[in-house]
Design a protein around this motif. Structure first.
Motif, PDB file in Angstrom:
ATOM      1  N   LEU A  77       0.854  -1.184   0.000  1.00 10.43           N
ATOM      2  CA  LEU A  77       0.000   0.000   0.000  1.00 10.43           C
ATOM      3  C   LEU A  77       0.890   1.233   0.000  1.00 10.43           C
ATOM      4  O   LEU A  77       1.828   1.337   0.794  1.00 10.43           O
ATOM      5  N   GLU A  78       0.607   2.153  -0.896  1.00 10.79           N
ATOM      6  CA  GLU A  78       1.364   3.404  -0.995  1.00 10.79           C
ATOM      7  C   GLU A  78       0.377   4.555  -0.879  1.00 10.79           C
ATOM      8  O   GLU A  78      -0.594   4.626  -1.634  1.00 10.79           O
ATOM      9  N   ALA A  79       0.614   5.439   0.086  1.00 12.21           N
ATOM     10  CA  ALA A  79      -0.303   6.555   0.311  1.00 12.21           C
ATOM     11  C   ALA A  79       0.472   7.865   0.410  1.00 12.21           C
ATOM     12  O   ALA A  79       1.624   7.877   0.850  1.00 12.21           O
ATOM     13  N   PHE A  80      -0.186   8.954   0.001  1.00 11.53           N
ATOM     14  CA  PHE A  80       0.417  10.274   0.121  1.00 11.53           C
ATOM     15  C   PHE A  80      -0.671  11.342   0.063  1.00 11.53           C
ATOM     16  O   PHE A  80      -1.752  11.130  -0.479  1.00 11.53           O
ATOM     17  N   VAL A  81      -0.354  12.492   0.645  1.00  8.49           N
ATOM     18  CA  VAL A  81      -1.255  13.651   0.625  1.00  8.49           C
ATOM     19  C   VAL A  81      -1.220  14.242  -0.774  1.00  8.49           C
ATOM     20  O   VAL A  81      -0.150  14.490  -1.326  1.00  8.49           O
ATOM     21  N   THR A  82      -2.401  14.457  -1.360  1.00  6.64           N
ATOM     22  CA  THR A  82      -2.464  15.041  -2.702  1.00  6.64           C
ATOM     23  C   THR A  82      -2.859  16.517  -2.687  1.00  6.64           C
ATOM     24  O   THR A  82      -2.560  17.250  -3.622  1.00  6.64           O
ATOM     25  N   TRP A  83      -3.555  16.938  -1.611  1.00  6.50           N
ATOM     26  CA  TRP A  83      -4.134  18.280  -1.596  1.00  6.50           C
ATOM     27  C   TRP A  83      -4.538  18.610  -0.175  1.00  6.50           C
ATOM     28  O   TRP A  83      -4.845  17.697   0.611  1.00  6.50           O
ATOM     29  N   THR A  84      -4.553  19.874   0.172  1.00  9.39           N
ATOM     30  CA  THR A  84      -4.985  20.287   1.509  1.00  9.39           C
ATOM     31  C   THR A  84      -5.955  21.456   1.430  1.00  9.39           C
ATOM     32  O   THR A  84      -5.971  22.205   0.452  1.00  9.39           O
ATOM     33  N   ARG A  85      -6.737  21.565   2.489  1.00 11.92           N
ATOM     34  CA  ARG A  85      -7.559  22.760   2.736  1.00 11.92           C
ATOM     35  C   ARG A  85      -7.036  23.323   4.056  1.00 11.92           C
ATOM     36  O   ARG A  85      -5.920  23.029   4.444  1.00 11.92           O
ATOM     37  N   ARG A  86      -7.849  24.054   4.773  1.00  5.06           N
ATOM     38  CA  ARG A  86      -7.366  24.681   6.009  1.00  5.06           C
ATOM     39  C   ARG A  86      -6.977  23.646   7.062  1.00  5.06           C
ATOM     40  O   ARG A  86      -5.888  23.697   7.628  1.00  5.06           O
TER      41      ARG A  86
END
Length: 162
Positions: A77-86
């Motif tokens: 399993l490979e996971a990562f943050v793609t986008w953020t809000r506040r």
């Protein structure tokens, strides 16, 4: 709290495990619920790597099963943050299965999840922005606002019916 933007690669997390008989159903393939647990775990790690805080799962959507994972295979399993809000972060997780005897690898599942950073009292807290470095990351980052709006509409429709 550090609010300086971080590269997507900073949050990248990989988890590999073997699929044992207790992880499988009567078809000899991995229980979807077990896989969902693994997805949540690796996404928590990636989210915390990004924001340096505790996080909670806000939603999991677009969990698309493409092929079964069989007993005896390795699952990565490979996971990562793609986008953020506040205070929230969208994470992408890709799951691959590998037959360790033949070396054959295949993509089995993709999923998007949303996590919220929380402080010691469990209140939402700000997260740093994220920026892409590769073409794949750029595509996921640029398409994230549309997924966010879709999730927002779905929640409004769901909760307005209750």
């Amino acid at each position: 709290m550090e609010t300086k933007a971080k590269p997507i690669s900073r949050s990248r997390s990989i988890q590999t495990t073997l699929v044992f008989p207790g992880d499988t159903n009567y078809h000899g393939t991995m229980f979807g619920g077990n896989l969902m647990k693994f997805i949540d775990e690796v996404c928590v790690i990636a989210a915390m790597r990004h924001c340096g805080r505790r996080v909670v799962t806000a939603s999991t959507d677009s969990l698309d099963f493409k092929s079964p994972i069989r007993m005896g295979e390795a699952v990565e399993l490979e996971a990562f943050v793609t986008w953020t809000r506040r205070t929230s972060m969208e994470l992408y997780c890709i799951v691959r299965a590998e037959n360790l005897e033949t070396g054959e690898r295949r993509e089995t599942v993709t999923a998007f999840s949303t996590f919220v950073a929380v402080d010691e009292e469990g209140r939402p807290t700000e997260v740093p922005p994220v920026y892409p470095e590769t073409e794949e990351e750029r595509k996921l980052h640029e398409s994230a606002p549309e997924r966010y709006e879709h999730r927002k509409r779905r929640r409004l429709e769901q909760f307005s019916q209750n």
